[in-house]
Design a protein around this motif. Structure first.
Motif, PDB file in Angstrom:
ATOM      1  N   GLU A  95      32.215  31.034  35.172  1.00 36.94           N
ATOM      2  CA  GLU A  95      33.309  31.967  35.438  1.00 36.94           C
ATOM      3  C   GLU A  95      34.385  31.761  34.369  1.00 36.94           C
ATOM      4  OE1 GLU A  95      34.670  32.646  39.537  1.00 36.94           O
ATOM      5  OE2 GLU A  95      33.224  31.107  40.112  1.00 36.94           O
ATOM      6  N   ALA A  96      34.863  32.846  33.790  1.00 41.00           N
ATOM      7  CA  ALA A  96      35.806  32.743  32.680  1.00 41.00           C
ATOM      8  C   ALA A  96      37.020  33.617  32.926  1.00 41.00           C
ATOM      9  CB  ALA A  96      35.129  33.165  31.378  1.00 41.00           C
ATOM     10  N   ALA A  97      38.130  33.200  32.333  1.00 42.88           N
ATOM     11  CA  ALA A  97      39.319  34.056  32.327  1.00 42.88           C
ATOM     12  C   ALA A  97      39.089  35.168  31.314  1.00 42.88           C
ATOM     13  CB  ALA A  97      40.546  33.226  31.953  1.00 42.88           C
ATOM     14  N   GLY A  98      40.046  36.093  31.217  1.00 41.33           N
ATOM     15  CA  GLY A  98      39.882  37.208  30.293  1.00 41.33           C
ATOM     16  C   GLY A  98      40.106  36.791  28.847  1.00 41.33           C
ATOM     17  N   GLY A  99      39.641  37.629  27.926  1.00 39.95           N
ATOM     18  CA  GLY A  99      39.861  37.391  26.509  1.00 39.95           C
ATOM     19  C   GLY A  99      38.636  36.824  25.817  1.00 39.95           C
ATOM     20  N   PRO A 100      38.463  37.143  24.531  1.00 43.34           N
ATOM     21  CA  PRO A 100      37.282  36.684  23.800  1.00 43.34           C
ATOM     22  C   PRO A 100      37.143  35.174  23.736  1.00 43.34           C
ATOM     23  CG  PRO A 100      38.387  38.453  22.610  1.00 43.34           C
ATOM     24  CD  PRO A 100      39.277  38.072  23.745  1.00 43.34           C
ATOM     25  N   MET A 101      38.264  34.425  23.641  1.00 38.31           N
ATOM     26  CA  MET A 101      38.155  32.969  23.549  1.00 38.31           C
ATOM     27  C   MET A 101      37.571  32.374  24.820  1.00 38.31           C
ATOM     28  SD  MET A 101      38.832  32.504  20.545  1.00 38.31           S
ATOM     29  CE  MET A 101      38.517  30.748  20.660  1.00 38.31           C
ATOM     30  N   ALA A 102      37.864  33.011  25.964  1.00 34.63           N
ATOM     31  CA  ALA A 102      37.238  32.563  27.208  1.00 34.63           C
ATOM     32  C   ALA A 102      35.741  32.841  27.148  1.00 34.63           C
ATOM     33  CB  ALA A 102      37.873  33.278  28.401  1.00 34.63           C
ATOM     34  N   GLY A 103      35.369  33.960  26.517  1.00 37.15           N
ATOM     35  CA  GLY A 103      33.954  34.264  26.337  1.00 37.15           C
ATOM     36  C   GLY A 103      33.276  33.251  25.441  1.00 37.15           C
ATOM     37  N   VAL A 104      33.983  32.798  24.411  1.00 39.21           N
ATOM     38  CA  VAL A 104      33.427  31.769  23.522  1.00 39.21           C
ATOM     39  C   VAL A 104      33.152  30.491  24.310  1.00 39.21           C
ATOM     40  CG1 VAL A 104      33.932  30.271  21.554  1.00 39.21           C
ATOM     41  CG2 VAL A 104      34.510  32.699  21.443  1.00 39.21           C
ATOM     42  N   ALA A 105      34.121  30.053  25.112  1.00 39.07           N
ATOM     43  CA  ALA A 105      33.947  28.832  25.899  1.00 39.07           C
ATOM     44  C   ALA A 105      32.800  28.972  26.893  1.00 39.07           C
ATOM     45  CB  ALA A 105      35.248  28.500  26.633  1.00 39.07           C
ATOM     46  N   ALA A 106      32.697  30.140  27.527  1.00 37.73           N
ATOM     47  CA  ALA A 106      31.608  30.369  28.487  1.00 37.73           C
ATOM     48  C   ALA A 106      30.263  30.299  27.787  1.00 37.73           C
ATOM     49  CB  ALA A 106      31.792  31.731  29.157  1.00 37.73           C
ATOM     50  N   ALA A 107      30.169  30.922  26.613  1.00 38.97           N
ATOM     51  CA  ALA A 107      28.905  30.927  25.874  1.00 38.97           C
ATOM     52  C   ALA A 107      28.525  29.527  25.434  1.00 38.97           C
ATOM     53  CB  ALA A 107      29.020  31.850  24.664  1.00 38.97           C
TER      54      ALA A 107
ATOM     55  N   VAL B 127      44.801  56.874  36.663  1.00 37.79           N
ATOM     56  CA  VAL B 127      45.376  55.527  36.662  1.00 37.79           C
ATOM     57  C   VAL B 127      44.344  54.502  36.204  1.00 37.79           C
ATOM     58  CG1 VAL B 127      46.465  53.748  38.092  1.00 37.79           C
ATOM     59  CG2 VAL B 127      46.852  56.179  38.601  1.00 37.79           C
ATOM     60  N   ARG B 128      44.785  53.571  35.366  1.00 34.73           N
ATOM     61  CA  ARG B 128      43.959  52.412  35.033  1.00 34.73           C
ATOM     62  C   ARG B 128      44.873  51.207  34.881  1.00 34.73           C
ATOM     63  NH1 ARG B 128      41.969  53.499  28.787  1.00 34.73           N
ATOM     64  NH2 ARG B 128      44.011  53.920  27.869  1.00 34.73           N
ATOM     65  N   PRO B 129      44.341  49.993  35.058  1.00 35.39           N
ATOM     66  CA  PRO B 129      45.204  48.813  34.912  1.00 35.39           C
ATOM     67  C   PRO B 129      45.563  48.583  33.454  1.00 35.39           C
ATOM     68  CG  PRO B 129      42.929  48.150  35.310  1.00 35.39           C
ATOM     69  CD  PRO B 129      42.979  49.645  35.465  1.00 35.39           C
ATOM     70  N   SER B 130      46.724  48.007  33.234  1.00 28.99           N
ATOM     71  CA  SER B 130      47.134  47.651  31.885  1.00 28.99           C
ATOM     72  C   SER B 130      46.267  46.488  31.415  1.00 28.99           C
ATOM     73  CB  SER B 130      48.607  47.249  31.884  1.00 28.99           C
ATOM     74  OG  SER B 130      49.021  46.873  30.604  1.00 28.99           O
ATOM     75  N   ALA B 131      45.578  46.647  30.286  1.00 30.33           N
ATOM     76  CA  ALA B 131      44.657  45.613  29.791  1.00 30.33           C
ATOM     77  C   ALA B 131      45.443  44.514  29.095  1.00 30.33           C
ATOM     78  CB  ALA B 131      43.644  46.226  28.838  1.00 30.33           C
ATOM     79  N   PRO B 132      45.241  43.235  29.494  1.00 30.60           N
ATOM     80  CA  PRO B 132      45.919  42.130  28.814  1.00 30.60           C
ATOM     81  C   PRO B 132      45.519  42.063  27.348  1.00 30.60           C
ATOM     82  CG  PRO B 132      44.906  41.403  30.886  1.00 30.60           C
ATOM     83  CD  PRO B 132      44.393  42.786  30.601  1.00 30.60           C
ATOM     84  N   ALA B 133      46.383  41.491  26.534  1.00 31.62           N
ATOM     85  CA  ALA B 133      46.088  41.356  25.105  1.00 31.62           C
ATOM     86  C   ALA B 133      44.778  40.600  24.907  1.00 31.62           C
ATOM     87  CB  ALA B 133      47.232  40.626  24.413  1.00 31.62           C
ATOM     88  N   GLY B 134      43.934  41.126  24.032  1.00 34.76           N
ATOM     89  CA  GLY B 134      42.661  40.478  23.747  1.00 34.76           C
ATOM     90  C   GLY B 134      41.526  40.946  24.614  1.00 34.76           C
TER      91      GLY B 134
ATOM     92  N   TYR C 104      36.836  50.560  31.290  1.00 32.86           N
ATOM     93  CA  TYR C 104      36.845  51.940  31.760  1.00 32.86           C
ATOM     94  C   TYR C 104      37.274  52.921  30.666  1.00 32.86           C
ATOM     95  CZ  TYR C 104      36.343  49.874  36.368  1.00 32.86           C
ATOM     96  OH  TYR C 104      35.877  49.164  37.444  1.00 32.86           O
ATOM     97  N   THR C 105      37.284  52.467  29.411  1.00 31.52           N
ATOM     98  CA  THR C 105      37.747  53.323  28.316  1.00 31.52           C
ATOM     99  C   THR C 105      36.971  54.624  28.233  1.00 31.52           C
ATOM    100  OG1 THR C 105      38.549  51.454  27.005  1.00 31.52           O
ATOM    101  CG2 THR C 105      38.017  53.485  25.809  1.00 31.52           C
ATOM    102  N   ASN C 106      35.643  54.545  28.263  1.00 32.73           N
ATOM    103  CA  ASN C 106      34.822  55.753  28.149  1.00 32.73           C
ATOM    104  C   ASN C 106      35.067  56.707  29.308  1.00 32.73           C
ATOM    105  OD1 ASN C 106      33.683  54.982  25.748  1.00 32.73           O
ATOM    106  ND2 ASN C 106      31.783  54.238  26.637  1.00 32.73           N
TER     107      ASN C 106
ATOM    108  N   GLU D  12      49.421  53.617  33.433  1.00 34.63           N
ATOM    109  CA  GLU D  12      48.931  52.252  33.308  1.00 34.63           C
ATOM    110  C   GLU D  12      49.605  51.418  34.387  1.00 34.63           C
ATOM    111  OE1 GLU D  12      48.847  50.280  29.611  1.00 34.63           O
ATOM    112  OE2 GLU D  12      47.407  51.688  28.730  1.00 34.63           O
ATOM    113  N   ALA D  13      48.799  50.883  35.299  1.00 30.16           N
ATOM    114  CA  ALA D  13      49.344  50.143  36.434  1.00 30.16           C
ATOM    115  C   ALA D  13      49.681  48.710  36.031  1.00 30.16           C
ATOM    116  CB  ALA D  13      48.336  50.140  37.580  1.00 30.16           C
ATOM    117  N   GLU D  14      50.821  48.230  36.515  1.00 25.95           N
ATOM    118  CA  GLU D  14      51.252  46.856  36.302  1.00 25.95           C
ATOM    119  C   GLU D  14      51.683  46.297  37.654  1.00 25.95           C
ATOM    120  OE1 GLU D  14      54.284  46.706  33.300  1.00 25.95           O
ATOM    121  OE2 GLU D  14      53.343  48.316  32.151  1.00 25.95           O
ATOM    122  N   LEU D  15      51.202  45.096  37.985  1.00 22.95           N
ATOM    123  CA  LEU D  15      51.451  44.538  39.315  1.00 22.95           C
ATOM    124  C   LEU D  15      52.936  44.446  39.638  1.00 22.95           C
ATOM    125  CD1 LEU D  15      48.787  41.698  39.705  1.00 22.95           C
ATOM    126  CD2 LEU D  15      49.063  43.732  41.146  1.00 22.95           C
ATOM    127  N   GLU D  16      53.743  44.009  38.659  1.00 23.74           N
ATOM    128  CA  GLU D  16      55.158  43.796  38.943  1.00 23.74           C
ATOM    129  C   GLU D  16      55.929  45.110  39.057  1.00 23.74           C
ATOM    130  OE1 GLU D  16      54.469  43.416  34.482  1.00 23.74           O
ATOM    131  OE2 GLU D  16      53.506  42.777  36.351  1.00 23.74           O
TER     132      GLU D  16
END
Length: 349
Positions: free
Chosen positions: A231-243, A67-74, A79-81, A101-105
Motif C-alpha cells: 500500500e502506497a501514498a500518492g505520488g510517483p516516489m511512493a510508486g518507486v518505493a512500492a516497486a 466535479v472532480r477532486p483536486s489532484a495533489p502535486a505529483g 478521471y482525466t479522460n 475541483e473539490a477540496e476537503l477544507e
C-alpha cells in the motif's frame, strides 16, 4: 463575464465555441450584447480551456456541475479522460457546464457557491445556481457529493467504491479488473505477482479481490508471502518505493492500481537497470493517460469511458427533468483488458 488571470487568445475561444472572435469579444465585455446561446457557447469554451467564470446561467439552460477532486502535486488524475469526454459531450449537446475541483477544507464553501448559502432560522436558501451534478472520484469529491445530496441536488457519482448513502452512482469495479489482470498474467506464465495499491478507502476491497483471484487461479492460500501487496501514498516516489519492495520480494509481474504507481514502477525498474517487460511485466488497472505512447506502451485493464459518460449524463438529465420522482441508480461497470507491450511471459533475471 469575468475570467481568471489565465491568458488565452480570442481565436482559441472562438474556435472552440464555434463563433466569431468579434462575438467572443462582445461576450467577454458585455454578455448582454450577444444572444444567450452565443454567451453560453463562450462560457463553455472558457470552461474547457480552464478559465473560471461565474456560476450563473442567464439563458435558462440547465447548468450542470462536473466535479472532480483536486489532484495533489505529483499525482495523475485517473478521471482525466472521463472528465474531458463528459465536457465535450455536454458542450456538443448544448448543455451548460461548470467545472469544480473539490477540496476537503472548502466543501461547505463550494456547496454554497453552487447552490447558494443556506438561510438561518429555517428560512429559504438563495436558490440553486446549478440544476444537477456529475461527481467523479472519492475523497474531497465524495464529501462534496454528500453535501450537495443533503441539500436535494440531483446528482450521480462515478467512483471506485459503493456506499450505502442513498446517492446514485456508477461503480467502476476494480475487483473485476484486478481479477482480469491476475488471469492474464498467470496465463502468460507468471506465478510471483505483486499488487501496488494506493492507501485509500478502496484499498481493502482491492487487496481482498487480488488475494481471492490469486487463490482461485493459482490454487494457493494467497497469504501475504504468496500474494505480496504494497500500500502506497500518492505520488510517483511512493510508486518507486512500492516497486522496490515488490522487486525485492522476487515479483516477475506487478499490477498497479493508479497512474502514479505505474510511473513509479517504471522509474524503479530503470533505477535497478531492469527492462520492462523483459525483466518485469507491468499491468495497470484503471485509466492511464497516454498509456499507448509511454515506453513501453502499457497494457491496462480500463473502462469504456464513452459509454460511462453517456450513461452518467443521461441519468442526471432524467433526475433534473423529474426531480420529485424516486430514482436511484446503482450499478457496476466491468473493465476490459487492453493488451499492449508491457506484459510478456516471465524471463530469467
Amino acid at each position: 463575464m469575468g475570467t481568471s488571470s489565465k491568458q488565452v487568445r480570442l481565436a482559441e475561444i472562438a474556435d472552440l465555441a464555434g463563433v466569431s472572435t468579434a462575438t467572443v469579444s462582445r461576450a467577454l465585455r458585455d454578455p448582454g450584447a450577444v444572444s444567450a446561446a452565443s454567451a453560453e457557447k463562450v462560457r463553455q469554451a472558457l470552461s474547457v480551456l480552464g478559465i473560471e467564470t461565474p456560476a450563473v446561467n442567464p439563458s435558462g439552460i440547465p447548468l450542470i456541475a462536473l466535479v472532480r477532486p483536486s489532484a495533489p502535486a505529483g499525482n495523475v488524475d485517473p478521471y482525466t479522460n472521463l472528465f474531458e469526454i463528459l465536457t465535450n459531450r455536454m458542450f456538443a449537446q448544448g448543455i451548460a457546464v461548470v467545472h469544480v475541483e473539490a477540496e476537503l477544507e472548502r466543501t461547505e464553501a463550494i456547496a454554497d457557491s453552487l447552490l447558494g448559502p443556506v438561510a438561518e432560522h429555517g428560512g429559504e436558501s438563495s436558490g440553486p445556481r446549478i440544476a444537477g451534478a456529475i461527481v467523479l472520484g472519492g475523497g474531497a469529491a465524495g464529501a462534496l457529493a454528500a453535501r450537495l445530496s443533503e441539500r436535494g441536488l440531483p446528482l450521480i457519482r462515478v467512483s471506485n467504491a459503493r456506499h450505502d448513502d442513498g446517492i446514485s452512482r456508477i461503480v467502476l469495479d476494480a475487483s473485476d479488473g484486478i481479477a482480469t489482470a491476475v488471469q492474464h498474467l498467470v496465463h502468460l506464465g507468471h506465478r510471483r505477482i505483486g499488487l501496488a495499491v494506493l492507501r485509500d478507502t478502496a484499498a481493502a476491497t482491492r487487496i481482498a479481490g487480488f488475494r481471492r483471484s490469486m487463490a482461485s487461479v493459482l490454487h494457493i492460500p494467497a497469504t501475504r508471502d504468496q500474494a505480496p501487496v504494497v500500500e502506497a501514498a500518492g505520488g510517483p516516489m511512493a510508486g518507486v518505493a512500492a516497486a522496490e519492495e515488490l522487486l525485492g520480494l522476487g515479483c516477475t509481474a506487478v499490477i498497479a492500481c493508479a497512474p502514479s504507481l505505474s510511473f513509479g514502477i517504471l522509474e524503479a525498474a530503470a533505477r535497478a537497470r531492469l527492462d520492462v517487460p523483459r525483466d518485469l511485466s507491468l499491468l495497470t488497472v484503471g485509466d492511464m493517460p497516454d498509456a499507448d505512447v509511454i515506453a513501453p506502451p502499457l497494457s491496462q485493464v480500463s473502462y469504456d469511458w464513452e459509454t460511462i459518460a453517456a450513461s452518467a449524463l443521461d441519468e442526471v438529465e432524467a433526475m433534473i427533468a423529474a426531480p420529485t420522482r424516486e430514482r436511484q441508480v446503482d450499478y457496476s461497470v466491468t473493465p476490459d483488458l487492453v493488451l499492449r507491450a508491457s506484459a510478456v511471459p516471465p524471463q530469467r533475471r
